[in-house]
Motif scaffolding. Structure first.
Motif, PDB file in Angstrom:
ATOM      1  N   GLY A  40       0.787  -1.230   0.000  1.00 41.60           N
ATOM      2  CA  GLY A  40       0.000   0.000   0.000  1.00 41.60           C
ATOM      3  C   GLY A  40       0.816   1.276   0.000  1.00 41.60           C
ATOM      4  N   THR A  96      -0.164   4.397  -2.005  1.00 40.47           N
ATOM      5  CA  THR A  96      -1.393   5.123  -1.678  1.00 40.47           C
ATOM      6  C   THR A  96      -1.111   6.310  -0.760  1.00 40.47           C
ATOM      7  N   SER A 115      -6.738   0.496  -1.531  1.00 41.64           N
ATOM      8  CA  SER A 115      -5.398  -0.048  -1.330  1.00 41.64           C
ATOM      9  C   SER A 115      -5.474  -1.554  -1.556  1.00 41.64           C
TER      10      SER A 115
END
Length: 239
Positions: A36, A39, A115
């Motif tokens: 992730g 993000t 995500s």
């Protein structure tokens, strides 16, 4: 006892029926890699999402949901729609925070670009895109609301984050040691601006959430505050 149990089951069924009526259809994809990391940042201006209080369970919203940044920080409960796809993980749901704008989604499409870790909670990786149902829910945060002050001289840009309750800012004000309350305006995302010269003054903030709750955060930044600093508080919202 049997009568009480029947009453309880009836009430539960009524609640479930009401909850079901609140679900809306959308679609979901994922971005940001398995950890992730991509993000972080985004169109709400939160920067590092761990430092901002949002963590890895986040999503970019389509323009129809993003609402020009007014939805920044809001929370959504998302489930894969098993009635429309075999790529779902049945029985799983995830709550994500709105932290970015998914620019590829054409209005008025309601879409979540989640995500990857969040998306894989509800769907199988190789699906790529799945139909989902969602509803906006109350946000639960650790700690208080946080204010990051950027800008220069007579331009203050304040990022307001880690809101509980409705999660998003409806209106904001700022106050210096030598001023009254001055209303700020949204610049972009979760960034609110003031054109007042407030250097060398203690800063206080007031926020009304989109849920309608108003809180004053007094003496948040000391008189020696610097641009780029983040200030934590011990207050947060219920709605």
């Amino acid at each position: 006892m049997a009568k009480k149990s029947l009453t309880l089951l009836t009430s539960l069924a009524a609640c479930l029926t009401l909850a079901a009526a609140q679900w809306s259809p959308a679609t979901a994809t994922f971005y940001g890699g398995a950890d992730g990391s991509d993000t972080m940042g985004g169109a709400c201006g939160y920067g590092n999402l761990y430092d901002a209080g949002y963590g890895i369970n986040n999503a970019a919203l389509s323009p129809a949901l993003f609402n020009d940044g007014a939805s920044c920080g809001q929370c959504y409960l998302i489930m894969c729609d098993t009635s429309k796809s075999t790529w779902c993980k049945p029985g799983n749901a995830i709550t994500v925070s709105a932290t970015n704008l998914g620019g590829w989604c054409n209005p008025p499409r309601q879409h979540f670009d989640m995500s990857q870790p969040s998306w894989e909670t509800i769907a199988i990786y190789r699906a790529g895109i799945v139909p989902v149902v969602y509803q906006r829910v109350k946000c639960w945060r650790s700690g208080g609301v946080r204010f990051t002050v950027a800008g220069f001289n007579y331009f203050l840009l304040v990022n307001i984050k880690n809101l509980a309750g409705s999660g998003s800012v409806g209106a904001a004000w700022i106050k210096g040691t030598n001023t009254g309350w001055m209303q700020m305006s949204r610049n972009w995302g979760a960034n609110w601006q003031s054109l007042a010269g407030l250097t060398s003054q203690e800063l206080s903030f007031a926020v009304t959430t989109t849920g309608g709750q108003y809180i004053q955060f007094l003496n948040v930044a000391p008189a020696w505050w610097k641009f780029g600093q983040t200030f934590n508080t011990y207050q947060n919202f219920d709605y």
